[in-house]
Design a protein around this motif. Structure first.
Motif, short mmCIF file in Angstrom:
data_model
loop_
_atom_site.label_atom_id
_atom_site.label_comp_id
_atom_site.label_asym_id
_atom_site.label_seq_id
_atom_site.Cartn_x
_atom_site.Cartn_y
_atom_site.Cartn_z
N ALA A 176 0.83 -1.21 0.00
CA ALA A 176 0.00 0.00 0.00
C ALA A 176 0.87 1.26 0.00
CB ALA A 176 -0.93 0.00 1.20
N LEU A 177 0.54 2.21 -0.85
CA LEU A 177 1.30 3.46 -0.94
C LEU A 177 0.88 4.46 0.14
CD1 LEU A 177 1.19 3.93 -4.83
CD2 LEU A 177 3.18 3.30 -3.48
N VAL A 178 -0.37 4.34 0.59
CA VAL A 178 -0.90 5.22 1.64
C VAL A 178 -1.57 4.36 2.70
CG1 VAL A 178 -2.30 7.28 2.10
CG2 VAL A 178 -1.63 6.76 -0.25
N SER A 179 -1.31 4.64 3.97
CA SER A 179 -2.00 3.94 5.06
C SER A 179 -3.49 4.29 5.06
CB SER A 179 -1.41 4.37 6.41
OG SER A 179 -0.55 3.39 6.91
N ARG A 180 -4.30 3.34 5.56
CA ARG A 180 -5.75 3.55 5.56
C ARG A 180 -6.13 4.83 6.33
NH1 ARG A 180 -7.59 2.90 10.16
NH2 ARG A 180 -9.71 3.24 9.46
N ALA A 181 -5.46 5.07 7.47
CA ALA A 181 -5.81 6.24 8.27
C ALA A 181 -5.47 7.55 7.54
CB ALA A 181 -5.07 6.20 9.61
N ASP A 182 -4.50 7.49 6.64
CA ASP A 182 -4.10 8.69 5.90
C ASP A 182 -4.89 8.85 4.60
OD1 ASP A 182 -1.99 9.54 7.69
OD2 ASP A 182 -0.90 7.78 7.02
N GLY A 183 -5.81 7.89 4.31
CA GLY A 183 -6.66 8.01 3.13
C GLY A 183 -6.85 6.71 2.37
N GLY A 184 -5.89 5.79 2.45
CA GLY A 184 -6.06 4.48 1.81
C GLY A 184 -5.66 4.45 0.35
N ASN A 185 -5.39 3.23 -0.13
CA ASN A 185 -4.89 3.04 -1.50
C ASN A 185 -5.57 1.82 -2.13
OD1 ASN A 185 -1.65 1.81 -2.71
ND2 ASN A 185 -3.23 2.84 -3.87
N LEU A 186 -6.21 2.03 -3.28
CA LEU A 186 -6.73 0.93 -4.10
C LEU A 186 -6.18 1.10 -5.51
CD1 LEU A 186 -10.47 0.84 -2.91
CD2 LEU A 186 -8.65 -0.78 -2.30
N ILE A 187 -6.31 0.04 -6.32
CA ILE A 187 -5.76 0.04 -7.68
C ILE A 187 -6.87 -0.33 -8.65
CG2 ILE A 187 -4.08 -1.10 -9.21
CD1 ILE A 187 -2.55 -1.81 -6.51
#
Ligand SMILES: [Zn+2]
Length: 200
Positions: free
Chosen positions: A21-32
């Motif tokens: 993951a490029l961004v932690s969930r608490a900081d906004g989250g990452n999907l592809i």
């Protein structure tokens, strides 16, 4: 391999690998979001493929904004990169031309106003690691939770249907993995199947 949470005529919405993951969930989250067919560049898609993929991208981004409280007042950065696969140290070692080695995919990067990560500070451009530093950097990041992923998948399907006119047949039913509860994309409804991570 990123795990497919949801598939439709526009391609696949995927969860990054455990350490990806490029961004932690608490900081906004990452999907592809992967396109419906493997291509090195989005201009290689047909008009229908490009239109459907663009709808999936927009629906998934809107679903993150709609369902994740950490994105209240925040936004999504849409990032099409695929640079690390072209690094001379990436397998197979050596110089690489993009048309031969790039797989086009798009990262949805949630940007939270409350982010405490210096790489994702609100109001600033993101900071990405160098190829050689990526493993240490990425393993610090938590993925979106199964419950968060389920809410995003449900909202994505609804937006595709209500706003973009996708037919029922254009959308595959996702069911929770009986072991971890992350949504598992599936073309045939019926018995729940374990996700690729739990089955491995
Ligand atoms: Zn699972």
């Amino acid at each position: 391999m990123p795990m497919e949470l949801f598939t439709c005529a526009g391609g696949a919405l995927c969860l990054p690998t455990r350490d990806g993951a490029l961004v932690s969930r608490a900081d906004g989250g990452n999907l592809i979001v992967n396109p419906p067919r493997k291509v090195w560049e989005r201009s290689e898609l047909t008009l229908d493929e490009l239109r459907n993929w663009s709808c999936l991208v927009a629906a998934a981004g809107a679903a993150m904004l709609r369902t994740l409280p950490q994105l209240d007042g925040g936004c999504i950065n849409y990032w099409e990169a695929g640079n690390w696969a072209l690094n001379p140290l990436a397998p197979p070692e050596g110089g690489k031309r993009a048309p031969d080695h790039r797989s086009m995919h798009l990262h949805l990067l949630g940007r939270s106003m409350e982010s405490a990560d210096p790489n994702w500070r609100w109001g600033e451009s993101p900071v990405f690691p160098r190829y050689a530093e990526r493993a240490d950097w990425l393993h610090e990041n938590d993925r979106l939770t199964p419950a968060e992923a389920q809410a995003i998948v449900a909202a994505t399907a609804q937006i595709l249907t209500d706003k973009y006119g996708f037919a029922r047949a254009d959308i595959d039913l996702a069911q929770p993995c009986p072991s971890c509860a992350y949504p598992v994309a599936g073309k045939t409804p019926g018995k729940p199947v374990r996700c690729v991570e739990c089955a491995a």
